[in-house]
Design a protein around this motif. Structure first.
Motif, PDB file in Angstrom:
ATOM      1  N   MET A   1       0.648  -0.887   0.029  1.00  0.00           N
ATOM      2  CA  MET A   1       0.015   0.093   0.046  1.00  0.00           C
ATOM      3  C   MET A   1       0.796   1.166   0.242  1.00  0.00           C
ATOM      4  SD  MET A   1      -3.080  -0.343   2.443  1.00  0.00           S
ATOM      5  CE  MET A   1      -4.097  -1.908   2.478  1.00  0.00           C
ATOM      6  N   GLY A   2       0.331   2.376  -0.677  1.00  0.00           N
ATOM      7  CA  GLY A   2       0.914   3.492  -0.641  1.00  0.00           C
ATOM      8  C   GLY A   2       0.544   4.478   0.446  1.00  0.00           C
ATOM      9  N   LYS A   3       1.622   5.293   0.703  1.00  0.00           N
ATOM     10  CA  LYS A   3       1.488   6.147   1.854  1.00  0.00           C
ATOM     11  C   LYS A   3       0.478   7.251   1.558  1.00  0.00           C
ATOM     12  CE  LYS A   3       5.492   7.688   4.320  1.00  0.00           C
ATOM     13  NZ  LYS A   3       6.560   8.750   4.623  1.00  0.00           N
ATOM     14  N   GLN A   4      -0.372   7.544   2.434  1.00  0.00           N
ATOM     15  CA  GLN A   4      -1.439   8.254   2.516  1.00  0.00           C
ATOM     16  C   GLN A   4      -0.909   9.966   2.910  1.00  0.00           C
ATOM     17  OE1 GLN A   4      -4.997   7.598   4.819  1.00  0.00           O
ATOM     18  NE2 GLN A   4      -6.161   9.376   4.064  1.00  0.00           N
ATOM     19  N   ARG A   5      -1.122  10.662   2.085  1.00  0.00           N
ATOM     20  CA  ARG A   5      -0.617  12.246   2.387  1.00  0.00           C
ATOM     21  C   ARG A   5      -1.209  12.842   3.310  1.00  0.00           C
ATOM     22  NH1 ARG A   5       0.745  15.391  -3.209  1.00  0.00           N
ATOM     23  NH2 ARG A   5       1.988  13.790  -4.218  1.00  0.00           N
ATOM     24  N   LYS A   6      -0.800  13.660   4.050  1.00  0.00           N
ATOM     25  CA  LYS A   6      -1.325  14.513   5.253  1.00  0.00           C
ATOM     26  C   LYS A   6      -1.835  15.577   4.480  1.00  0.00           C
ATOM     27  CE  LYS A   6       1.074  13.920   9.704  1.00  0.00           C
ATOM     28  NZ  LYS A   6       1.949  14.597  10.607  1.00  0.00           N
ATOM     29  N   THR A   7      -3.031  16.044   5.116  1.00  0.00           N
ATOM     30  CA  THR A   7      -3.464  17.261   4.719  1.00  0.00           C
ATOM     31  C   THR A   7      -3.589  18.452   5.714  1.00  0.00           C
ATOM     32  OG1 THR A   7      -5.921  16.727   5.405  1.00  0.00           O
ATOM     33  CG2 THR A   7      -5.246  16.181   3.156  1.00  0.00           C
ATOM     34  N   TRP A   8      -3.184  19.626   5.433  1.00  0.00           N
ATOM     35  CA  TRP A   8      -3.161  20.630   6.481  1.00  0.00           C
ATOM     36  C   TRP A   8      -4.194  21.601   6.327  1.00  0.00           C
ATOM     37  CZ3 TRP A   8       0.657  19.210   9.589  1.00  0.00           C
ATOM     38  CH2 TRP A   8       1.556  18.341   9.190  1.00  0.00           C
ATOM     39  N   SER A   9      -4.693  21.965   7.257  1.00  0.00           N
ATOM     40  CA  SER A   9      -5.930  23.086   7.289  1.00  0.00           C
ATOM     41  C   SER A   9      -5.376  24.487   6.809  1.00  0.00           C
ATOM     42  CB  SER A   9      -6.566  23.417   8.511  1.00  0.00           C
ATOM     43  OG  SER A   9      -5.922  24.016   9.519  1.00  0.00           O
ATOM     44  N   THR A  10      -6.036  25.216   6.156  1.00  0.00           N
ATOM     45  CA  THR A  10      -5.698  26.559   5.649  1.00  0.00           C
ATOM     46  C   THR A  10      -5.436  27.460   6.833  1.00  0.00           C
ATOM     47  OG1 THR A  10      -7.378  26.501   3.758  1.00  0.00           O
ATOM     48  CG2 THR A  10      -6.574  28.680   4.514  1.00  0.00           C
ATOM     49  N   ASP A  11      -6.164  27.357   8.023  1.00  0.00           N
ATOM     50  CA  ASP A  11      -5.729  27.883   9.139  1.00  0.00           C
ATOM     51  C   ASP A  11      -4.415  27.602   9.805  1.00  0.00           C
ATOM     52  OD1 ASP A  11      -8.159  29.416   9.101  1.00  0.00           O
ATOM     53  OD2 ASP A  11      -9.023  28.204  10.613  1.00  0.00           O
ATOM     54  N   LEU A  12      -3.953  26.378   9.748  1.00  0.00           N
ATOM     55  CA  LEU A  12      -2.728  25.911  10.154  1.00  0.00           C
ATOM     56  C   LEU A  12      -1.457  26.588   9.272  1.00  0.00           C
ATOM     57  CD1 LEU A  12      -0.932  24.561  12.165  1.00  0.00           C
ATOM     58  CD2 LEU A  12      -1.184  22.426  11.024  1.00  0.00           C
ATOM     59  N   LYS A  13      -1.787  26.351   8.006  1.00  0.00           N
ATOM     60  CA  LYS A  13      -0.872  26.704   6.998  1.00  0.00           C
ATOM     61  C   LYS A  13      -0.425  28.125   7.289  1.00  0.00           C
ATOM     62  CE  LYS A  13      -2.354  23.813   3.241  1.00  0.00           C
ATOM     63  NZ  LYS A  13      -2.855  23.776   1.859  1.00  0.00           N
ATOM     64  N   GLU A  14      -1.491  29.079   7.285  1.00  0.00           N
ATOM     65  CA  GLU A  14      -1.460  30.363   7.750  1.00  0.00           C
ATOM     66  C   GLU A  14      -0.756  30.848   8.768  1.00  0.00           C
ATOM     67  OE1 GLU A  14      -4.225  34.552   7.250  1.00  0.00           O
ATOM     68  OE2 GLU A  14      -4.995  32.519   8.171  1.00  0.00           O
ATOM     69  N   ALA A  15      -0.906  30.049   9.844  1.00  0.00           N
ATOM     70  CA  ALA A  15      -0.369  30.280  11.238  1.00  0.00           C
ATOM     71  C   ALA A  15       1.023  29.887  11.140  1.00  0.00           C
ATOM     72  CB  ALA A  15      -1.171  29.313  12.372  1.00  0.00           C
ATOM     73  N   ILE A  16       1.557  28.884  10.465  1.00  0.00           N
ATOM     74  CA  ILE A  16       2.872  28.551  10.381  1.00  0.00           C
ATOM     75  C   ILE A  16       3.720  29.695   9.505  1.00  0.00           C
ATOM     76  CG2 ILE A  16       4.475  26.953   9.441  1.00  0.00           C
ATOM     77  CD1 ILE A  16       2.432  24.780  10.070  1.00  0.00           C
ATOM     78  N   VAL A  17       3.086  30.131   8.518  1.00  0.00           N
ATOM     79  CA  VAL A  17       3.574  31.070   7.341  1.00  0.00           C
ATOM     80  C   VAL A  17       3.805  32.457   8.077  1.00  0.00           C
ATOM     81  CG1 VAL A  17       3.332  32.256   5.298  1.00  0.00           C
ATOM     82  CG2 VAL A  17       2.928  29.771   5.367  1.00  0.00           C
ATOM     83  N   LEU A  18       2.803  32.740   9.046  1.00  0.00           N
ATOM     84  CA  LEU A  18       2.930  33.998   9.380  1.00  0.00           C
ATOM     85  C   LEU A  18       4.008  34.002  10.715  1.00  0.00           C
ATOM     86  CD1 LEU A  18      -0.805  35.066   9.532  1.00  0.00           C
ATOM     87  CD2 LEU A  18       1.159  36.030   8.257  1.00  0.00           C
ATOM     88  N   SER A  19       4.075  32.938  11.339  1.00  0.00           N
ATOM     89  CA  SER A  19       5.154  32.662  12.496  1.00  0.00           C
ATOM     90  C   SER A  19       6.692  32.985  11.742  1.00  0.00           C
ATOM     91  CB  SER A  19       4.722  31.627  13.359  1.00  0.00           C
ATOM     92  OG  SER A  19       5.169  30.463  12.527  1.00  0.00           O
ATOM     93  N   VAL A  20       6.693  32.406  10.638  1.00  0.00           N
ATOM     94  CA  VAL A  20       8.035  32.466  10.178  1.00  0.00           C
ATOM     95  C   VAL A  20       8.164  33.708   9.646  1.00  0.00           C
ATOM     96  CG1 VAL A  20       9.243  31.598   7.906  1.00  0.00           C
ATOM     97  CG2 VAL A  20       7.907  29.959   9.300  1.00  0.00           C
ATOM     98  N   LEU A  21       7.364  34.457   8.888  1.00  0.00           N
ATOM     99  CA  LEU A  21       7.305  35.863   8.254  1.00  0.00           C
ATOM    100  C   LEU A  21       7.621  36.893   9.407  1.00  0.00           C
ATOM    101  CD1 LEU A  21       4.799  35.949   5.552  1.00  0.00           C
ATOM    102  CD2 LEU A  21       6.924  35.826   5.026  1.00  0.00           C
ATOM    103  N   ARG A  22       6.971  36.478  10.421  1.00  0.00           N
ATOM    104  CA  ARG A  22       7.049  37.637  11.743  1.00  0.00           C
ATOM    105  C   ARG A  22       8.456  37.333  12.458  1.00  0.00           C
ATOM    106  NH1 ARG A  22       1.678  35.677  13.831  1.00  0.00           N
ATOM    107  NH2 ARG A  22       0.325  37.188  12.598  1.00  0.00           N
ATOM    108  N   GLY A  23       9.260  36.303  12.072  1.00  0.00           N
ATOM    109  CA  GLY A  23      10.696  35.709  13.002  1.00  0.00           C
ATOM    110  C   GLY A  23      10.344  35.131  13.946  1.00  0.00           C
ATOM    111  N   GLU A  24       9.058  34.875  14.402  1.00  0.00           N
ATOM    112  CA  GLU A  24       8.840  34.080  15.697  1.00  0.00           C
ATOM    113  C   GLU A  24       9.525  32.526  15.342  1.00  0.00           C
ATOM    114  OE1 GLU A  24       4.510  36.293  16.392  1.00  0.00           O
ATOM    115  OE2 GLU A  24       4.521  34.169  15.452  1.00  0.00           O
ATOM    116  N   LEU A  25       9.478  31.982  14.664  1.00  0.00           N
ATOM    117  CA  LEU A  25      10.253  30.762  14.202  1.00  0.00           C
ATOM    118  C   LEU A  25      11.022  30.798  12.963  1.00  0.00           C
ATOM    119  CD1 LEU A  25       6.989  28.446  14.986  1.00  0.00           C
ATOM    120  CD2 LEU A  25       9.096  28.776  16.557  1.00  0.00           C
ATOM    121  N   GLY A  26      12.065  29.805  13.030  1.00  0.00           N
ATOM    122  CA  GLY A  26      12.781  29.784  11.779  1.00  0.00           C
ATOM    123  C   GLY A  26      11.883  28.663  10.970  1.00  0.00           C
TER     124      GLY A  26
END
Length: 67
Positions: A1-26
């Motif tokens: 069987m193949g691996k099932q892909r994970k899906t990420w919510s739009t809210d989580l993607k946005e939170a991750i991207v914003l934390s990176v853009l703000r410099g809160e996280l690398g």
């Protein structure tokens, strides 16, 4: 069987991207914390910035975003 892909919510993607853009996280730290590949975060960041740039340029293909 193949691996099932994970899906990420739009809210989580946005939170991750914003934390990176703000410099809160690398990117590497955000990837570790959320179990996401670093390259995926770079892709989301690029998509986020391109969408914002298009919106500022007057692109009206905003798919449900209202003012």
């Amino acid at each position: 069987m193949g691996k099932q892909r994970k899906t990420w919510s739009t809210d989580l993607k946005e939170a991750i991207v914003l934390s990176v853009l703000r410099g809160e996280l690398g990117v590497a730290e955000a990837a570790r914390q959320h179990g996401v590949n670093e390259s995926l975060i770079h892709t989301w960041k690029t998509q986020f910035l391109e969408a914002g740039r298009a919106r500022l340029a007057g692109d009206r293909h905003d798919h449900g975003i209202t003012r």
